[in-house]
Design an enzyme around this catalytic site. Structure first.
Site, PDB file in Angstrom:
ATOM      1  N   GLU A 397       0.888  -1.203   0.265  1.00 59.08           N
ATOM      2  CA  GLU A 397       0.069   0.023  -0.094  1.00 59.08           C
ATOM      3  C   GLU A 397       0.911   1.150   0.090  1.00 59.08           C
ATOM      4  O   GLU A 397       0.582   2.269   0.615  1.00 59.08           O
ATOM      5  CB  GLU A 397      -0.882   0.046   1.062  1.00 59.08           C
ATOM      6  CG  GLU A 397      -2.011  -1.168   1.093  1.00 59.08           C
ATOM      7  CD  GLU A 397      -3.005  -1.082   2.324  1.00 59.08           C
ATOM      8  OE1 GLU A 397      -4.268  -1.657   1.950  1.00 59.08           O
ATOM      9  OE2 GLU A 397      -2.452  -0.698   3.447  1.00 59.08           O
ATOM     10  N   VAL A 398       1.774   1.344  -0.834  1.00 53.40           N
ATOM     11  CA  VAL A 398       2.900   2.411  -0.956  1.00 53.40           C
ATOM     12  C   VAL A 398       1.889   3.472  -1.843  1.00 53.40           C
ATOM     13  O   VAL A 398       1.648   2.916  -2.969  1.00 53.40           O
ATOM     14  CB  VAL A 398       3.896   2.091  -1.623  1.00 53.40           C
ATOM     15  CG1 VAL A 398       4.841   3.419  -2.074  1.00 53.40           C
ATOM     16  CG2 VAL A 398       4.891   1.391  -0.504  1.00 53.40           C
TER      17      VAL A 398
END
EC number: 3.2.1.52
Length: 629
Positions: A397-398
């Site tokens: 979830e960058v």
């Protein structure tokens, strides 16, 4: 009647013929009472005081235990617990054994005070751990019923560890054998349980199986054990885990220990500890003590070195490895305020929806050298504390939008010949991952260590080139139909399944932001988890059994946005036990064939103090075969 008898026998003087008549009446009364008692014991089994005069017994028919009334022509009535040991699959054992299994048809009365261990070096660490498991076994047996209801006597039991096994301090790795055999028999007026395994962990599993073959017979008030049993057993998958997030909400040590206890009962072997996140930093870093000082919810909500050591040692005792996760470069925030040097970006940025998946936002700045200095200290501390055979680096979830909001990062990208396209930001991400990996190896004294990463943008088709399958294991949290799975297998990545459509146990509750249900609803019932076969997922993606070696196993995940110490047990159990059987046995049969054993196993969990959710009314357990659709 009793008062009259006492009165007759307590008179000091009885004269004449009347005395003989009264003595005869009294004697007759006593004889009649004895006969009545013998008849009662004969037909009702000497029912224990906690279940006075139960009129019910159970018999096996078509694989289920049926309830019936005890009448005069019923001989040797069975309680439900004993019926379950002989009826249906594999004697009620959970998870289902994988090898040759045979059961006799005889129960022996067991003296729980006379259980001894032989065949081990009691001076070795392994010998002491095995003895501690035997002590636990004895205590769990005594907890099956209140002491005053258990009749004394019975056969003594000798646990005999036979063959050669590794006597050194046990270390559980992905290559450790957990196979065992157990043989229960009677000889010379004693009971024996011969246990054979190459490792401590197999011996521990055998003792757990043994505990499931011992029940309290509430019709007779006796502890009984199944006799004439032979079991060969071992797991199908080497990685069988639970992830517990202790950063969104703090989970106290007692709850973590209870989770590991329940895992051991189901032969799960990996506790994945998601110990930090953007919300809090409860890990006590010796190198950087300011991390928990700034990042913990309070000084009372920190995992100290002593806490971690106790949890790890308890895990070893129970056959469970503890693997830490330090998630980066996203899921960073609280605890980093003191570092400076522009080490983080978009921390608590608003509106948060533009920068991350949930508040508070926060990511590491890959261009800051200070970041890698801090990471080296954290990695060093975690490797020393946990001594893991894997290290989980997170990596999910960058947000490219987060990095794109920093002029400092964009200036660095320009200096390094990068533009602001999505491709360039993935190259920046790869820069971070490569440097973080090198930092981890440096912290591990130059020794390579397998690393786990979540599926992410780096596992997309265009970016998978950045990851080396010899270095990285990929944990899949997307759905079972995601084509990422096929891409990983084709490129020889080892994988762990945590597909959220079956294995996210926080799903199906009310949303914690806004209204409605949370993002991954609906609730994942135990039946769905049981049917979530890794091999079927592979087959549906077009792969054969020859690719099985790439599937290490699966892991159920409990994220804690809406969970704390008060609710962990009920969220995890007994649903995680369904995962345990899937990974240990990978049965060809469906959940329907496991239902009665699952209900029984849930009762075991509760008996040992695990606050497992109820699956059905207890009536269904006592009236098998009637609760169907």
């Amino acid at each position: 009647m009793k008062a009259r008898i006492v009165k007759l026998f307590c008179r000091k003087r009885i004269r004449g013929p009347r005395r003989h008549v009264q003595l005869l009446v009294a004697t007759s009364a006593v004889i009649m009472m004895v006969l009545f008692f013998l008849i009662f014991v004969r037909f009702f089994g000497g029912v224990a005081s906690n279940n006075p005069g139960s009129p019910w017994y159970y018999y096996c028919e078509s694989g289920i235990c049926k309830k019936a009334e005890i009448i005069e022509n019923v001989t040797s009535p069975l309680c439900l617990g004993i019926c379950q040991l002989f009826c249906g699959e594999v004697g009620g054992i959970w998870p289902k054994p994988t090898g040759h299994t045979s059961f006799g048809n005889y129960m022996a009365k067991l003296n729980p005070y006379e259980i001894t261990l032989s065949g081990v070096d009691f001076g070795s660490i392994t010998g002491q751990l095995i003895q501690e498991n035997v002590n636990k076994l004895k205590q769990n047996i005594m907890n099956l019923a209140s002491i005053d209801t258990i009749k004394k006597g019975g056969y003594s039991l000798i646990l005999n560890i036979i063959g050669q096994f590794n006597n050194e301090a046990p270390i559980l790795t992905i290559n450790t054998s957990e196979n065992y055999t157990i043989n229960i028999y009677q000889k010379d007026n004693k009971l024996y349980a011969d246990i054979s395994s190459a490792t401590y962990f197999g011996i521990r599993h055998a003792i757990e199986t043994l505990s499931q073959l011992i029940v309290y017979d509430d019709l007779y008030g006796e502890i009984k054990i199944t006799r004439d049993v032979y079991i060969q057993d071992g797991p199908v998958f080497p990685y069988r885990g639970i992830l517990l997030d202790t950063a969104r909400n703090f989970i106290d040590k007692a709850t973590i220990l209870r989770t590991i206890e329940a895992m051991s009962m189901s032969k799960l072997n990996t506790f994945h500890w998601h110990i930090t996140d953007s919300h809090s930093f409860p890990y006590s870093s010796r190198t950087w003590p300011n991390m928990p000082r700034y990042g913990a919810y309070s000084s009372a909500k920190i995992y100290t070195e002593k806490d971690i050591k106790e949890i790890i040692n308890f895990g070893i005792l129970n056959g469970v490895r503890v693997i830490p996760e330090f998630d980066a470069p996203a899921h960073i925030g609280e605890g980093w305020q003191w570092v400076g040097h522009n080490s983080t970006v978009c921390f608590k940025a608003e509106p948060w929806q533009q920068y991350c998946v949930e508040p508070p936002c926060g990511q590491l700045n890959p261009t800051s050298e200070k970041v890698y200095e801090i990471l080296e200290g954290i990695y060093t501390d975690m490797l020393r504390d946990f001594q893991p055979d894997f290290f989980h680096m997170g990596g999910d979830e960058v947000s490219i939008k987060c990095w794109n909001s920093s002029n400092l990062i964009k200036d660095w990208m320009i200096d390094h010949g990068l533009d602001f396209s999505e491709t360039s930001f993935y190259k920046l991400w790869n820069y971070f991952q490569s440097k973080a990996y090198e930092t981890l190896i440096k912290a591990n004294n130059g020794n390579k260590l397998p690393v786990i990463l979540w599926t992410s943008g780096l596992t997309n088709e265009d970016n998978l080139q950045f990851l080396d399958p010899k270095k990285y294991i990929i944990q899949i949290w997307t759905t079972k139909t995601d084509n990422t799975i096929g891409r990983l297998i084709k490129n020889d990545f080892r994988v762990i399944f945590s597909n959220y459509d079956a294995l996210y146990l926080d799903c199906g509750f009310g949303a914690w932001i806004g209204e409605g249900n949370n993002w991954c609803a609906p609730y994942k019932a135990w039946q769905n988890i049981y049917e979530n076969s890794p091999m079927k997922i592979l087959e549906n993606q077009g792969f054969s059994k020859k690719h099985k070696h790439l599937v290490l196993g699966s892991e159920a995940a409990l994220w804690s946005e809406q969970v704390d110490s008060t609710s962990v047990d009920s969220r995890l159990w007994p649903r995680s036990a369904a995962l345990a059987e899937r990974l240990w046995s990978d049965p060809s049969s469906s959940w329907i064939h496991a239902e009665q054993r699952m209900l029984k196993h849930r009762e075991r969990l509760v008996q040992r103090g695990i606050l497992a959710d109820s699956l059905e009314p207890e009536w269904c357990l006592q009236n098998q075969g009637h609760c169907y659709l």
